[in-house]
Design a protein around this motif. Structure first.
Motif, short mmCIF file in Angstrom:
data_model
loop_
_atom_site.label_atom_id
_atom_site.label_comp_id
_atom_site.label_asym_id
_atom_site.label_seq_id
_atom_site.Cartn_x
_atom_site.Cartn_y
_atom_site.Cartn_z
N THR A 58 0.82 -1.21 0.00
CA THR A 58 0.00 0.00 0.00
C THR A 58 0.85 1.25 0.00
OG1 THR A 58 -1.74 1.17 1.22
CG2 THR A 58 -0.18 -0.09 2.52
N VAL A 59 0.35 2.32 -0.66
CA VAL A 59 1.00 3.62 -0.68
C VAL A 59 -0.08 4.69 -0.53
CG1 VAL A 59 3.03 3.05 -2.06
CG2 VAL A 59 0.90 3.58 -3.21
N ALA A 60 0.27 5.80 0.13
CA ALA A 60 -0.69 6.88 0.30
C ALA A 60 0.04 8.20 0.50
CB ALA A 60 -1.60 6.61 1.50
N PHE A 61 -0.44 9.26 -0.16
CA PHE A 61 0.11 10.60 0.01
C PHE A 61 -0.66 11.35 1.09
CE2 PHE A 61 1.71 9.87 -4.31
CZ PHE A 61 2.97 10.46 -4.25
N SER A 62 0.06 12.20 1.82
CA SER A 62 -0.62 13.15 2.70
C SER A 62 -1.29 14.22 1.85
CB SER A 62 0.39 13.79 3.67
OG SER A 62 1.40 14.48 2.96
#
Length: 932
Positions: free
Chosen positions: A826-830
């Protein structure tokens, strides 16, 4: 993977039983069975056969297929026996990693970055014997510096460090070593020489095993000139030289006695402390992954448990992994192979004993003499290895066979006429050698002094002034009478010449008086130096202890969170560092939400006040997270019959989409959070649905899954939805779909190492824009940055990658984020785009600074989960990062480290006891961090 696709087909032929029903019959969780069919990795044989069994397949046929695929994956990983050649193995055993092994060197990324990033031009890397200093310098620092275009010169000091360095510089300058040595007459000689080598770029002198300056160099003047010249070259205002020294921690006091080195401390000091659990995991797992092999989970856990917190354990770990590699079965390194090798502490001793037992009696005597010469006995420090010229032993019959036997077992390292112990860990781990060295240390010291004296006599043309006389000669002759077989022919010649030239004189007494006077003066002077060195050594020990305790605290948190918090806080206060910070943050979640089954999906509403989770128990749940310290369950959505793998909020927060293993996408009206209402079921997928995503305008919903198709749905009116388009033709199962922030582009990630981008401005007519290839394996998730210019991706090649998609027709690579020890899920940007979160199968979540996506920094490592982390998301305000995993928990953490530390004691009600303190901080005064 065709194997996984055929497992899914077998399930379909069996009537598509639910994974929960299969799990009950197979005694594996639904997630484990679904993962076996996902193609993420080849399942274990036991899981594969359980899957086949509950679907009424032919177990014998499938077992044969499994072994065939394992053999195919193992093309470079064929079965061998312990006695066979292990060249090409991903583990190096006792020897240090070199620059050519950089692709196999894992676990020390943060330490390498700390060294390379030091602004000081004279840096000292301290570490206990066995902490991997040489490998860090050779396989980590040097490749990093070379990649930056810097010139590096690597050498070990040996008995004559000026000569060693001169030979190296001479080869760079194209002149004779003698001409270079002439430049060492004054302190700026090395500075001038380096300036001639450098053409504008910085040149870096890397001096490994710097303790040899103190253990092997007997010329105090040469030692002092060498150290001073290094410091002058590094500190010259007009210089372009940088100096990196690697040496054992127990030689700290020796360094502090030299002002040139003392001035570099503490700012230029770096400590190679014990690895934390995650770093050890990478050391164990990642090299095997390079060869498409796997290390069994129980073996990984066992090795980490035994190695964690132990200084000097890395050579033992590397050696036993090499031995287990030699005993592997197919693609798997197993507990059985580990036990056969003798375990972590016994493998090295067993190897040495096996070699020694294979020698005849005469060869065993030669072996004892050989190893006695290969060790420099410590005086207030541990014994160290000593490089030996084979000519020092003469031509004793059987010597070649002894050298070959120990070299073949990788216990000795040879090049040219030189030989040395592969690693000092052998001195500690082999009881027989340990016994030899401690039976009569004075005899060994006497023999060592005889060897040095013989070297000096020969180097001076056998001048009579270099011979032994008086008491020293008498003592040595007496010893030699009982140890004639230990003497080399050249040493016998030296003793004979000494006896012939002995001249008695009264000068011995005068010399003794003078010597005692000098010693008294030195004793007074050294008292101050020793006290200062003792303080510095204490600081170093505290730093190592703090790193160890920080790792232990993170591991302790699930079972005893209050004690873990206090240990982590005390460690961080004792010696603040990146390691202790990460350990502390891992023990300080704002809250932990626990469910009865694995958490497979997490999403936050646009206003950040509501969290949705999807679970292996076939339910989705809504939580009020307005106060992230006190999440409150609001409602349970029970419309699914299979595990839920994905949840997504509509942009207005009024609709929730859920999907999973039962193939249908369900839409829920959640305007009344306490009374969610199912308003539609979108059907069409023929396999598990793995991802759903609303477009930014909320009019389109994208779904994708294992049927290798993306479906676009018009949900302008969710109750009257229509299928706008189907995108198919993908080569493998699909794991994720993501819209760009402007809604124009759709990213699709899947099993065949690629991400495909589509123009979906008209969702009824999607147009292919480009294909991004760069991962070596499946891509599990993708995420656009808030400005839509960067795409992040997560893969089973242990990396996350960043791509410039400003022009989605021509995406380009920006950066590869290494550090995870297993698949990244999983990857996620602020929301501000400055931070990227990644997480995966290695049980960690990591926060990276991606303000400049070409120069990513970090990460902060959060290690509170006890199983794979499936999903990570940020709150809209960026103040909270949320992770959900297979350990049945969702962890909510504050992203502000300072704020988190300030509130560390808020939840502590039971203060750490003195007994608990002494267990983790022996010798340190009891200072409970949350007592006030």
């Amino acid at each position: 993977m065709d194997f996984a696709a055929d497992l899914r087909l077998l399930r379909t032929k069996a009537g598509t039983p639910s994974y929960r029903a299969m799990g009950g019959a197979a005694h594996y969780s639904a997630t484990t069975l679904s993962d076996a069919a996902s193609g993420r990795k080849l399942p274990s044989l036991a899981v594969a056969l359980a899957f086949v069994r509950v679907c009424d397949g032919d177990e014998a046929e499938w077992e044969q297929r499994w072994h065939a695929i394992a053999a195919e994956l193992n093309e470079n990983c064929a079965m061998t026996s312990a006695a066979e050649d292990v060249s090409g193995a991903p583990y190096v055993g006792l020897r240090a990693f070199g620059p050519d092994d950089a692709h196999l060197f894992f676990g020390r990324e943060r330490l390498v970055a700390e060294i390379v990033g030091k602004p000081q031009r004279l840096v000292l890397l301290f570490g206990a014997s066995g902490s991997g200093k040489s490998s860090v310098l050779r396989a980590g620092v040097i490749p990093s510096l070379n990649a930056e275009g810097k010139t590096t010169l690597l050498f070990t000091p040996g008995p004559h460090p000026i000569e060693r360095c001169s030979v190296l510089l001479a080869s760079k300058l194209g002149v004779t070593a003698g001409a270079v040595m002439d430049e060492w007459r004054d302190d700026r000689g090395l500075h001038r020489l380096v300036s001639q080598v450098s053409t504008g770029e910085e040149i870096v002198l890397v001096v490994d095993q710097f303790e040899e300056v103190f253990t092997l160099c007997d010329d105090e003047d040469e030692r002092a000139r060498f150290i001073t010249a290094l410091a002058v070259a590094a500190n010259a205002p007009d210089g372009r030289c940088r100096v990196l020294l690697g040496l054992r921690s127990d030689f700290f006091a020796h360094c502090s006695a030299h002002p040139a080195l003392l001035d570099a401390l503490p700012d230029g000091q770096v400590v190679a402390g014990p690895m934390n659990a995650e770093e050890l995991r990478r050391v164990i797992v990642a090299p095997a992954g390079q060869m498409n092999c796997v290390v069994e989970g129980p073996l990984v856990a066992d090795l980490i448990t035994q190695a964690h917190g132990r200084p000097g354990v890395l050579p033992l770990l590397s050696h036993v992994l090499l031995e287990v590699w030699a005993r592997r079965s197919g693609t798997r390194l197993s507990v059985t192979g580990f036990q056969q090798a003798g375990g972590l502490d016994g493998a090295l001793s067993r190897t040495a004993e096996d070699v020694f037992s294979g020698l005849d009696e005469a060869q065993r005597k030669l072996a004892r003499t050989l190893f006695g010469r290969l060790v420099a006995l410590g005086q207030g420090t541990e014994d160290t290895k000593r490089r030996l010229d084979v000519g020092e032993l003469g031509d004793a019959p059987g010597l070649a066979a002894v050298l070959e036997a120990f070299t073949a077992a990788r216990l000795l390292a040879r090049d040219g006429n030189g030989v040395e112990i592969a690693h000092e860990a052998l001195i500690r781990a082999w009881p027989r050698l340990h016994g030899w060295l401690h039976e009569d240390r004075e005899s060994l010291r006497l023999h060592r002094r005889l060897t040095v004296a013989t070297d000096a006599w020969e180097s001076e043309g056998k001048d009579s002034s270099a011979l032994y006389r008086g008491t020293r000669l008498a003592m040595t002759v007496e010893w030699a009478a009982g140890n004639d077989d230990a003497l080399a022919p050249r040493e016998r010649s030296f003793l004979e010449a000494s006896r012939s030239a002995e001249i008695a004189g009264s000068r011995r007494l005068r010399r003794l008086v003078v010597l005692l006077s000098v010693v008294s003066l030195l004793a007074v002077t050294s008292t101050f130096v020793a006290a200062s060195a003792q303080r510095r050594a204490a600081d170093q020990r505290n730093a190592v202890r703090a790193q160890v305790v920080a790792g232990e605290a993170a591991a302790l948190y699930p079972s005893n969170p209050q004690l873990a918090v206090q240990l982590a806080l005390a460690a961080h206060r004792l010696a603040p560092s990146g390691h202790t910070r990460d350990g502390l943050l891992s023990t300080l979640p704002l809250s932990v939400v626990r469910q009865d089954d694995e958490i497979l999906a997490v999403a936050l509403s646009p206003d950040g006040q509501t969290m949705a989770t999807g679970s292996d128990d076939s339910t989705a749940r809504l939580w009020n997270v307005t106060d992230p310290r006190k999440p409150l369950e609001i409602a349970t959505l029970s419309g699914h019959t299979e595990p839920i793998y994905t949840v997504a909020f509509s942009p207005d927060g009024g609709t929730l989409a859920t999907a999973g293993f039962d193939r249908g996408v369900q839409l829920w009206n959640i305007t009344d959070l306490r009374n969610p209402v199912q308003i539609a079921v979108l059907t069409g997928h023929t396999e598990n649905v793995h991802a759903v995503e609303f477009s930014p305008d909320g009019r389109t919903l994208a779904s994708a899954g294992w049927d290798r198709a993306v479906r676009l749905w018009d949900v302008t009116n969710p109750r009257q939805h229509t299928e706008a388009a189907v995108i198919d033709g993908f080569a493998g199962v699909l794991y994720d779909v993501r819209f760009s922030p402007d809604g124009r582009t759709l990213a699709v990630a899947g099993d065949k190492s690629a991400i495909r981008l589509f123009d979906v401005m008209d969702p009824r007519r999607p147009v292919t824009l480009s294909t991004i290839e760069g991962h070596d394996g499946a891509v599990y998730e993708a995420a656009f940055s808030p400005d839509g210019h960067v795409l992040a991706s997560a893969g089973d090649d242990l990396t996350a990658q960043l791509w410039d998609v400003s022009d989605p027709r021509r995406p380009t690579a920006l950066a590869t984020l290494n550090g995870h020890g297993d698949n990244v899920y999983t990857v996620a940007f602020s929301r501000d785009g400055h931070t990227l979160a990644t997480a995966g199968d290695d049980r960690t979540a990591r926060l990276w600074n991606v303000t400049d996506p070409r120069r990513v920094t970090g990460p902060v490592i959060l290690s509170g989960h006890t199983d794979a982390v499936e999903v990570v998301v940020f709150s809209p305000d960026g103040r909270t990062v949320i992770s959900g995993g297979w350990d049945n928990t969702v962890r909510l953490l504050d992203t502000d480290a300072e704020r988190t530390v300030a509130h560390a004691c808020d939840t502590v009600t039971t203060v750490i006891t003195e007994a608990e303190w002494d267990r983790y901080f022996p010798g340190l005064r009891y200072q409970p961090p949350c007592a006030g």
